[in-house]
Design an enzyme around this catalytic site. Structure first.
Site, PDB file in Angstrom:
ATOM      1  N   SER A   1      -4.051  15.156  -3.859  1.00  0.00           N
ATOM      2  CA  SER A   1      -5.686  14.941  -4.177  1.00  0.00           C
ATOM      3  C   SER A   1      -6.214  13.498  -3.750  1.00  0.00           C
ATOM      4  O   SER A   1      -7.207  13.444  -3.470  1.00  0.00           O
ATOM      5  CB  SER A   1      -5.653  14.807  -5.793  1.00  0.00           C
ATOM      6  OG  SER A   1      -5.052  13.841  -6.462  1.00  0.00           O
TER       7      SER A   1
ATOM      8  N   LEU B   1      11.628   4.338  -0.394  1.00  0.00           N
ATOM      9  CA  LEU B   1      11.860   3.962   0.919  1.00  0.00           C
ATOM     10  C   LEU B   1      12.997   3.050   1.315  1.00  0.00           C
ATOM     11  O   LEU B   1      13.088   2.204   0.458  1.00  0.00           O
ATOM     12  CB  LEU B   1      10.557   3.433   1.503  1.00  0.00           C
ATOM     13  CG  LEU B   1       9.457   4.452   1.351  1.00  0.00           C
ATOM     14  CD1 LEU B   1       8.079   3.923   1.754  1.00  0.00           C
ATOM     15  CD2 LEU B   1       9.521   5.741   2.555  1.00  0.00           C
TER      16      LEU B   1
ATOM     17  N   ASN C   1      -0.101   1.917  -0.395  1.00  0.00           N
ATOM     18  CA  ASN C   1       0.159   2.860  -1.680  1.00  0.00           C
ATOM     19  C   ASN C   1      -0.792   2.439  -2.692  1.00  0.00           C
ATOM     20  O   ASN C   1      -1.094   1.685  -2.802  1.00  0.00           O
ATOM     21  CB  ASN C   1       1.634   2.856  -2.124  1.00  0.00           C
ATOM     22  CG  ASN C   1       2.032   3.764  -3.288  1.00  0.00           C
ATOM     23  OD1 ASN C   1       1.970   4.754  -2.919  1.00  0.00           O
ATOM     24  ND2 ASN C   1       2.659   3.189  -4.175  1.00  0.00           N
TER      25      ASN C   1
ATOM     26  N   HIS D   1      -0.880   3.302  -6.878  1.00  0.00           N
ATOM     27  CA  HIS D   1      -0.003   3.409  -8.165  1.00  0.00           C
ATOM     28  C   HIS D   1      -0.808   3.353  -9.233  1.00  0.00           C
ATOM     29  O   HIS D   1      -1.940   2.739  -9.569  1.00  0.00           O
ATOM     30  CB  HIS D   1       0.779   2.150  -8.148  1.00  0.00           C
ATOM     31  CG  HIS D   1       1.648   2.268  -9.345  1.00  0.00           C
ATOM     32  ND1 HIS D   1       2.821   3.097  -9.392  1.00  0.00           N
ATOM     33  CD2 HIS D   1       1.704   1.674 -10.578  1.00  0.00           C
ATOM     34  CE1 HIS D   1       3.438   2.914 -10.429  1.00  0.00           C
ATOM     35  NE2 HIS D   1       2.832   2.206 -11.258  1.00  0.00           N
TER      36      HIS D   1
ATOM     37  N   SER E   1      -4.019   0.929  -8.741  1.00  0.00           N
ATOM     38  CA  SER E   1      -3.922  -0.228  -8.068  1.00  0.00           C
ATOM     39  C   SER E   1      -3.577   0.119  -6.593  1.00  0.00           C
ATOM     40  O   SER E   1      -2.487   0.908  -6.335  1.00  0.00           O
ATOM     41  CB  SER E   1      -2.743  -1.310  -8.363  1.00  0.00           C
ATOM     42  OG  SER E   1      -3.106  -1.598  -9.809  1.00  0.00           O
TER      43      SER E   1
ATOM     44  N   THR F   1       6.133  -2.734   0.010  1.00  0.00           N
ATOM     45  CA  THR F   1       7.168  -4.090   0.301  1.00  0.00           C
ATOM     46  C   THR F   1       8.673  -3.233  -0.074  1.00  0.00           C
ATOM     47  O   THR F   1       8.720  -2.235  -0.599  1.00  0.00           O
ATOM     48  CB  THR F   1       7.258  -5.361  -0.146  1.00  0.00           C
ATOM     49  OG1 THR F   1       7.200  -5.269  -1.713  1.00  0.00           O
ATOM     50  CG2 THR F   1       5.782  -5.914   0.314  1.00  0.00           C
TER      51      THR F   1
ATOM     52  N   GLU G   1      10.242  -4.012  -2.569  1.00  0.00           N
ATOM     53  CA  GLU G   1      10.230  -4.105  -3.999  1.00  0.00           C
ATOM     54  C   GLU G   1       9.462  -2.946  -4.616  1.00  0.00           C
ATOM     55  O   GLU G   1       8.154  -2.804  -4.321  1.00  0.00           O
ATOM     56  CB  GLU G   1       9.533  -5.235  -4.608  1.00  0.00           C
ATOM     57  CG  GLU G   1       9.580  -5.377  -6.324  1.00  0.00           C
ATOM     58  CD  GLU G   1       8.930  -6.485  -6.559  1.00  0.00           C
ATOM     59  OE1 GLU G   1       8.846  -6.634  -8.078  1.00  0.00           O
ATOM     60  OE2 GLU G   1       8.416  -7.491  -6.124  1.00  0.00           O
TER      61      GLU G   1
ATOM     62  N   ASP H   1       6.803  -0.804  -5.967  1.00  0.00           N
ATOM     63  CA  ASP H   1       5.708  -0.918  -6.675  1.00  0.00           C
ATOM     64  C   ASP H   1       5.331  -2.385  -6.955  1.00  0.00           C
ATOM     65  O   ASP H   1       4.621  -2.995  -7.593  1.00  0.00           O
ATOM     66  CB  ASP H   1       5.342  -0.227  -8.184  1.00  0.00           C
ATOM     67  CG  ASP H   1       5.600   1.131  -7.867  1.00  0.00           C
ATOM     68  OD1 ASP H   1       5.166   1.976  -6.855  1.00  0.00           O
ATOM     69  OD2 ASP H   1       6.054   1.790  -9.049  1.00  0.00           O
TER      70      ASP H   1
ATOM     71  N   GLN I   1      -7.056   8.919 -12.111  1.00  0.00           N
ATOM     72  CA  GLN I   1      -7.181   9.604 -10.787  1.00  0.00           C
ATOM     73  C   GLN I   1      -8.395   9.729 -10.116  1.00  0.00           C
ATOM     74  O   GLN I   1      -8.793   9.384  -8.972  1.00  0.00           O
ATOM     75  CB  GLN I   1      -6.695  11.372 -10.934  1.00  0.00           C
ATOM     76  CG  GLN I   1      -5.428  11.350 -10.920  1.00  0.00           C
ATOM     77  CD  GLN I   1      -4.878  12.788 -10.745  1.00  0.00           C
ATOM     78  OE1 GLN I   1      -5.702  13.727 -11.161  1.00  0.00           O
ATOM     79  NE2 GLN I   1      -3.539  13.199 -10.197  1.00  0.00           N
TER      80      GLN I   1
ATOM     81  N   GLU J   1      -8.508   6.390  -8.602  1.00  0.00           N
ATOM     82  CA  GLU J   1      -7.795   6.450  -7.363  1.00  0.00           C
ATOM     83  C   GLU J   1      -8.687   7.098  -6.379  1.00  0.00           C
ATOM     84  O   GLU J   1      -8.594   6.524  -5.131  1.00  0.00           O
ATOM     85  CB  GLU J   1      -6.558   7.292  -7.711  1.00  0.00           C
ATOM     86  CG  GLU J   1      -5.600   6.558  -8.647  1.00  0.00           C
ATOM     87  CD  GLU J   1      -4.231   7.686  -8.729  1.00  0.00           C
ATOM     88  OE1 GLU J   1      -4.311   8.678  -8.234  1.00  0.00           O
ATOM     89  OE2 GLU J   1      -3.561   7.425  -9.674  1.00  0.00           O
TER      90      GLU J   1
END
Length: 246
Positions: A33, A113, A127, A129, A156, A161, A163, A165, A191, A194
Site C-alpha cells: 500500500s 537486514l 523506512n 514505521h 515515522s 541503520t 539498529e 527501527d 496507514q 504513512e
C-alpha cells in the site's frame, strides 16, 4: 546530489536542462500500500524521481502486481531459496545495484537486514514505521499503543541503520487515538498518514534536501531533532480531508 552548473552572469537567457532523473528501488514483502502511494505520487510528478524496480522476498506479494500494472520492473527474490541471511542479502545487493538506485525505500519489507547490507547503502535507505519513534520499535505497534492507553500515535520515516527501527527520524505524522479505536481502526488511520508522508520524505531526499549526516538526519543542512519533523494530528487530518475532531 548532483546538479547542473552554468554561468548565470553570462548566460542569463539560458535555461539549464533538468538534472538526471533520480532512481528509486522499493523493497516489499506484502500488499504494497505504501508502494502504491509512491507510484501515485510519481504519476503526478510529485515524487522527485522514478521507481525503477520493486523487489520482494515473497514471490506472491500483491505489491509485485502493483509494480507490473504501473510498468515497473517487478522482481521476486524469495529468501527461502538461500541458506543464510547473509547469502540472501548478498544476492539482494547484486539485484539492487543492477538498477543503480539513488535511494532504496523499504515499504513493508519484513526482513532484518544484515550489517553488510545496511553499510552498503547507508544514507541511501529509508523506512517507514507505524509508530512515533522511538516509541514502539518492532512489531504489533497499534496493539501496544492501545494497551498503554496513549492518546497520540502515528508513524515515522527514518533512515535505516544497523539498529532495528533505530535510525535517525526524518518525518512523523500524529493521529489522535479515540476511545473506541480498535487495532484495525487505528491501523487504518496510521496507514493513511504513512501514505501521506512517505512520498514527501522520498521527494525531499531525491531533491537533496533530506540527508543523513553522521548520526543525525538533516533538512536543508539543519540537524533535525531526534523525532524529526512532526505533522500534528490536525495538520495531517487537514491534508487528508479528515474530521480533525475525531
Amino acid at each position: 546530489m548532483s546538479g547542473t552548473n552554468y554561468q548565470s552572469d553570462t548566460l542569463n537567457a539560458f535555461t539549464p536542462e533538468p538534472s538526471e532523473t533520480r532512481r528509486v528501488v522499493v523493497l516489499i514483502s506484502g500488499s504494497g500500500s505504501n508502494l502504491q502511494a509512491l507510484i501515485d505520487a510519481q504519476s503526478h510528478d510529485a515524487l522527485g524521481g522514478e521507481i525503477v524496480a520493486v523487489i520482494s522476498n515473497q514471490p506472491d506479494a500483491y505489491g509485485l502486481k502493483r509494480a507490473k500494472d504501473a510498468g515497473i520492473d517487478a522482481v521476486a527474490l524469495p529468501h527461502r531459496e538461500y541458506d543464510s541471511r547473509d547469502a540472501y542479502d548478498g544476492a539482494l545487493i547484486k539485484v539492487i545495484e543492477r538498477h543503480e538506485p539513488d535511494l532504496i525505500v523499504l515499504a513493508g519489507f519484513m526482513r532484518i537486514l544484515t550489517p553488510r547490507f545496511v553499510n552498503r547503502f547507508l544514507g541511501r535507505m529509508l523506512n517507514i514505521h507505524p509508530s512515533l519513534l522511538p516509541d514502539y520499535q518492532g512489531l504489533h505497534t497499534h496493539a501496544r499503543a492501545l494497551a498503554d492507553g496513549v492518546d497520540t500515535h502515528g508513524c515515522s520515516v527514518h533512515f535505516v541503520t544497523e539498529e532495528l527501527d533505530g535510525g535517525p527520524v526524518a518525518l512523523q505524522a500524529e493521529v489522535a487515538v479515540a476511545e473506541d479505536d480498535t487495532e484495525e481502526s487505528l491501523q487504518a488511520k496510521v496507514q493513511a498518514r504513512e501514505h501521506l508522508i512517505y512520498p514527501i520524505a522520498v521527494r525531499w531526499f531525491l531533491e537533496g534536501r533530506l540527508q543523513l549526516k553522521g548520526d543525525s538526519a538533516t533538512m536543508d543542512g539543519v540537524e533535525l531533532p531526534p523525532t524529526g519533523m512532526r505533522l500534528s494530528h490536525a495538520d495531517a487530518a487537514e491534508e487528508l480531508d479528515e474530521d480533525a475532531e475525531e
